[in-house]
Design an enzyme around this catalytic site. Sequence first.
Site, PDB file in Angstrom:
ATOM      1  N   HIS A 182      -6.807   6.588  -5.642  1.00  0.00           N
ATOM      2  CA  HIS A 182      -5.780   5.770  -6.298  1.00  0.00           C
ATOM      3  C   HIS A 182      -4.360   6.166  -5.849  1.00  0.00           C
ATOM      4  O   HIS A 182      -3.691   5.370  -5.219  1.00  0.00           O
ATOM      5  CB  HIS A 182      -5.876   5.795  -7.837  1.00  0.00           C
ATOM      6  CG  HIS A 182      -7.220   5.387  -8.354  1.00  0.00           C
ATOM      7  ND1 HIS A 182      -7.779   4.176  -8.072  1.00  0.00           N
ATOM      8  CD2 HIS A 182      -8.148   6.075  -9.113  1.00  0.00           C
ATOM      9  CE1 HIS A 182      -8.981   4.091  -8.647  1.00  0.00           C
ATOM     10  NE2 HIS A 182      -9.234   5.223  -9.271  1.00  0.00           N
ATOM     11  N   ASP A 230     -14.930   1.213  -6.156  1.00  0.00           N
ATOM     12  CA  ASP A 230     -14.786   1.921  -7.427  1.00  0.00           C
ATOM     13  C   ASP A 230     -15.678   1.358  -8.532  1.00  0.00           C
ATOM     14  O   ASP A 230     -16.845   1.700  -8.622  1.00  0.00           O
ATOM     15  CB  ASP A 230     -13.293   1.898  -7.813  1.00  0.00           C
ATOM     16  CG  ASP A 230     -12.950   2.872  -8.920  1.00  0.00           C
ATOM     17  OD1 ASP A 230     -13.850   3.562  -9.414  1.00  0.00           O
ATOM     18  OD2 ASP A 230     -11.768   2.958  -9.308  1.00  0.00           O
TER      19      ASP A 230
HETATM   20 ZN   LIG Z   1     -13.217   6.272  -9.618  1.00  0.00          ZN
END
Ligand SMILES: [Zn+2]
Length: 452
Positions: A268, A319
């Site tokens: 991220h 994800d």
């Molecule tokens: Zn993750």
Amino acid sequence: MPSFFADAALLPKGWARAVLIEADADGDIKAVTPQAAPGDAVRLPGHVIPGVPNLHSHAFQRAMAGFAERRSPEGQDSFWTWRDTMYRFVGRFSPEDAEAVAAQLYVECLEWGFTGIAEFHYLHHQPDGAPYADRAEMALRHVAAARRAGIGITMLPCLYRHGGIFGRDPVPGQRRFLNDVDGILEIHAGLAAALRGDDNAALGIAPHSLRAVTPAMIAVVADLGGPIHIHAAEQMREVVECLAATGARPVEWLLANAPVDARWCLIHSTHMTEAESAALAQSGAVAGLCPSTEASLGDGIFGLPGFRAAGGRFGIGTDSHVGTSPRDELRQLETSQRLALQARSIATDATHPHPGRVLLDAALAGGAQASGRPIGAIAPGMRCDLVALDAAHPALIGREGDALLDAWVFAGQGNPVRDVVVGGRRVVEAGAHVARAAIARDFAAAMKRLAA
Ligand SMILES: [Zn+2]
């Protein structure tokens, strides 16, 4: 020996025509010859690009994709209310369910052009938190799913010990995830034994986040070898808590206190200052961007222009699997920049005018680095991982080379991925995975059990 012939292929130096790609019996490319005759090679019609690495997956979350959209009774939905839903859901998974869901996910990823997946695996234990007889049981189910689907895999057993920075008690919803250092080393050893000699697999480690491990734990697992992945700065609340506990922001703390280098992938990295962004770029680590999930969870927008200008490396992952396509991740990444900056073609510069090509190149290089495997390019010594885009598909028709990549990434809703090869073996033919029906049946049975 498998060999493939492409009308056009994206090689490290650019597009080439009439390309013969020869692999050895292990699935490594041994020769790439442009302007060649096809001979008896398998023809891959269209434009062939390197298989795209997916650098961030929690496979079990594929089963709850679309299931956590409903407004929660309290309202004010966020990443944290989504996480509560995930914790409730996670209690139901058996090892069979985990394998069936992962295999379905991997089939979908392959059909959209991902040929490798980095599995950030934290669903380790039984619903009451007790380890399975083989502590690596759940991790090995993901290896089995990857082998059944024929996708390359980097297993990242996740060390998750605490419920908040640094050393807060975990909540009951986290008990299936928890290990101490000895526990995660046992899982790591089980995986190392299972993956030995598997050219389509690699092994790394994943300290979950600064919420879940202590600095001492990071120091121990960082010595294991292989890629090191960690969630960092996904949410502002995480930044605020980290600042309160340490006086530093998450990425800032990691760069100052952990040996962050090219082996690392910071998943991220959404909330960084300009100084953090430049320092992360300098470190050689990869920023692991998951644009469709970050949009779905309301995380925020990655600061792409500054990070790219500083030479930062990045790749893409799916994800939570609200998306399963490299095209959608790259599209979301660039489109969110456009909305935030009220400008177009953000990923490009004067010498690289095609955003589809720029983003794909970055995702190939960053994804390969973060996967710790020889992938991401059509060249001798690399794995023979290939994706053929159908140039006759309505979304791509009339396009060539980098303009075709722009059309693939930014326009159209169909799937122009026609054939996919992993390690020299064709696993998607004419748009369908070779085991699609059987794997979908097992997935449907698992979803029925999970919904019961
Ligand atoms: Zn993750």
